[in-house]
Design an enzyme around this catalytic site. Structure first.
Site, PDB file in Angstrom:
ATOM      1  N   ARG A 158       0.855  -1.186   0.000  1.00 12.48           N
ATOM      2  CA  ARG A 158       0.000   0.000   0.000  1.00 12.48           C
ATOM      3  C   ARG A 158       0.888   1.232   0.000  1.00 12.48           C
ATOM      4  NH1 ARG A 158      -4.605   2.501   0.196  1.00 12.48           N
ATOM      5  NH2 ARG A 158      -4.926   4.366   1.445  1.00 12.48           N
ATOM      6  N   ARG A 212      -1.232  16.116  -4.642  1.00 10.87           N
ATOM      7  CA  ARG A 212      -0.241  15.073  -4.360  1.00 10.87           C
ATOM      8  C   ARG A 212       0.576  14.732  -5.601  1.00 10.87           C
ATOM      9  NH1 ARG A 212      -4.194  10.780  -1.661  1.00 10.87           N
ATOM     10  NH2 ARG A 212      -5.544  11.728  -3.238  1.00 10.87           N
ATOM     11  N   ASP A 236      -6.542  18.197  -5.804  1.00  8.79           N
ATOM     12  CA  ASP A 236      -5.512  17.296  -5.292  1.00  8.79           C
ATOM     13  C   ASP A 236      -4.150  17.823  -5.723  1.00  8.79           C
ATOM     14  OD1 ASP A 236      -3.895  15.081  -4.590  1.00  8.79           O
ATOM     15  OD2 ASP A 236      -5.523  13.683  -4.991  1.00  8.79           O
ATOM     16  N   GLU A 241      -0.463  10.663   4.151  1.00  6.25           N
ATOM     17  CA  GLU A 241      -0.780  11.040   5.522  1.00  6.25           C
ATOM     18  C   GLU A 241      -2.160  11.665   5.686  1.00  6.25           C
ATOM     19  OE1 GLU A 241       1.400  13.661   9.022  1.00  6.25           O
ATOM     20  OE2 GLU A 241       1.593  14.301   6.939  1.00  6.25           O
ATOM     21  N   CYS A 242      -2.846  11.231   6.746  1.00  8.72           N
ATOM     22  CA  CYS A 242      -4.107  11.845   7.155  1.00  8.72           C
ATOM     23  C   CYS A 242      -4.124  11.812   8.677  1.00  8.72           C
ATOM     24  CB  CYS A 242      -5.303  11.090   6.577  1.00  8.72           C
ATOM     25  SG  CYS A 242      -6.903  11.755   7.119  1.00  8.72           S
ATOM     26  N   LYS A 259      -2.333   6.816  -8.310  1.00 11.04           N
ATOM     27  CA  LYS A 259      -1.207   5.994  -7.845  1.00 11.04           C
ATOM     28  C   LYS A 259      -0.974   4.814  -8.782  1.00 11.04           C
ATOM     29  CE  LYS A 259      -1.949   7.224  -3.002  1.00 11.04           C
ATOM     30  NZ  LYS A 259      -2.436   6.771  -1.673  1.00 11.04           N
TER      31      LYS A 259
END
Length: 444
Positions: free
Chosen positions: A265, A354, A352, A269-270, A381
């Protein structure tokens, strides 16, 4: 008060001691705002990104200490986002400005690599593949007083999680003494990595020019790094952003072994969910599920890996995240999946940030060529990994029963936006009907 200054042999850690300087003596009286390629005294240590060996590549040096200033071949400062705290420690006298780390006994607990990807300038552009082995490869520079700092550390530990205890009690995992101790602790190898960007490679990864990237990094950090403009000869940048941590369950050698199964996986971060259990998203349930599946894979003879990136709130930050939460709950019609991304765009201007283009670098550093089970629904991803040349055999979504009720808004909106699912993709009408709690139900 004492100041630990530069030792004659930095790699050995033997430090000399002198009186702590006054604030006026911390730095040279003349402030050097920036440098130029042809400036007197500027002679960077050669750095050849993508060279076949660490020696040919050369060390990354960003320090402004006296013995290193003219030899710097990188822009920025070591430590990622923590470089600011180091500056504060120097300013208040808690740390001498010329302190050098004692690297004795800090060597990695496990050997990882090298792999062919380490010398491929197309595969790794956002981390230093040799960043964990500076004493091994760059001791000559350290002994000459050059301030070379590690950007990767490898250690091992035990993890104790109440959720895994529950899985063990129900027979889902067992205490084998190898992957899980008799007391229910997960054995892990951990890798921490700070960002080191090869500017031309990062620009190419995003399909933009190096000049555009340099200008944007300069302008949108308040002009923090003028050498991005004045030093086009310096191709490496240490950005002040969060890094990543890798958690390996099982034998790290299996990660690059094509005969062994790999479950993985990649998690962003959250803090609200991962640490404090907020139920407005699926982050913690997905993280716990992936840890469980990684441990199971390891107990079945394979290996499991969780990569944890510091990209809070889709890299928009926690303040923006909470502003969006407020807007979602207060909007007309309530918190619906149909408006999930719209609220983020209204606040942040983008849904987003990221941008997963750099994410596969750590996988190539680990020697990954195939992922048998990818515990993720993210299309961004998945596409970034596959487009980098790594095969993904199976994509695994979070089980329905593990989703908190209030997280349905998020997950249904993401599925409609392209996230992987084995179920039905919701229509626009269906998204309108998926609603989260309102403020009355979150009364305190």
């Amino acid at each position: 008060m004492t100041n630990h200054d530069v030792s004659s042999s930095p790699s050995s850690g033997t430090a000399g001691i002198q009186e702590d300087p006054s604030p006026q003596q911390l730095y040279a009286s003349r402030v050097v705002l920036t440098t130029y390629p042809s400036q007197h005294g500027i002679d960077p240590i050669p750095l050849h990104w993508g060279a076949k060996t660490a020696a040919e590549r050369g060390p990354v040096v960003a320090s402004r200490q006296a013995d290193s200033f003219g030899k710097r071949n990188a822009i920025g400062a070591g430590g990622g986002s923590y470089c600011i705290y180091r500056a504060l420690a120097v300013a208040i006298g808690a740390l001498g400005p010329n302190h050098r780390p004692d690297f004795r006994m800090t060597e990695p607990t496990n050997v990882i690599g090298p792999f062919p990807s380490w010398s491929d300038p197309e595969k790794i552009v956002s981390m230093d593949p040799w960043g964990h082995a500076i004493v091994e490869h760059y001791s000559e520079h350290l002994e000459k007083g050059v301030d070379v700092r590690p950007t990767i550390a490898i250690t091992k530990a035990h993890m104790k999680l109440a959720e895994i205890d529950e899985v063990i009690s129900k027979g889902g995992l067992h205490c084998d003494g190898d992957i899980i101790t008799a007391g229910g602790e997960l054995k892990v190898v951990k890798v921490a990595s700070e960002p080191v960007w090869y500017i031309p490679g990062v620009a190419k990864r995003f399909g933009i020019s190096e000049a555009t990237l340099r200008r944007a990094l300069f302008e949108d950090t308040g002009g923090m790094y003028p050498e991005l403009i004045t030093r086009p000869d310096l191709k490496v940048f240490l950005p002040p952003i969060g890094g990543l941590t890798v958690y390996i369950f099982g034998n790290p050698d299996y990660i690059s072994d094509p005969t062994k199964r790999l479950t993985m996986r990649v998690h962003d971060e959250c803090n609200g969910s991962d640490v404090f259990g907020s139920d407005i998203c699926t982050c913690k349930p997905y993280l716990i599920y992936s840890i469980e599946e990684c441990a199971r894979e390891a107990q079945n003879g394979g290996v499991g890996v969780v990569v944890y990136f510091r990209k809070e709130g889709r890299a928009l930050g926690e303040v923006t995240k909470y502003l969006v939460y407020n807007a979602r709950k207060r909007q007309e019609g309530g918190d619906t999946a149909a408006n999930y991304f719209k609220r983020t765009e209204f606040v942040a201007g983008v849904k987003d940030m990221r941008f997963q283009a750099l994410m596969p670098d750590i996988l190539h550093w680990l020697g990954v060529s195939r992922i048998d089970r990818f515990i993720s629904m993210s299309n961004m991803k998945y596409e970034a990994i596959v487009n980098s040349g790594i095969e993904i055999v199976e994509r695994v979504s979070i089980p329905e029963e593990r989703m908190p009720a209030d997280s349905k808004v998020e997950i249904e909106a993401k599925i409609a936006d392209g996230y992987f699912t084995t179920g039905e993709v919701p229509t626009s009408a269906m998204l309108e009907s998926v609603k989260g709690r309102n403020w009355d139900e979150i009364a305190h």
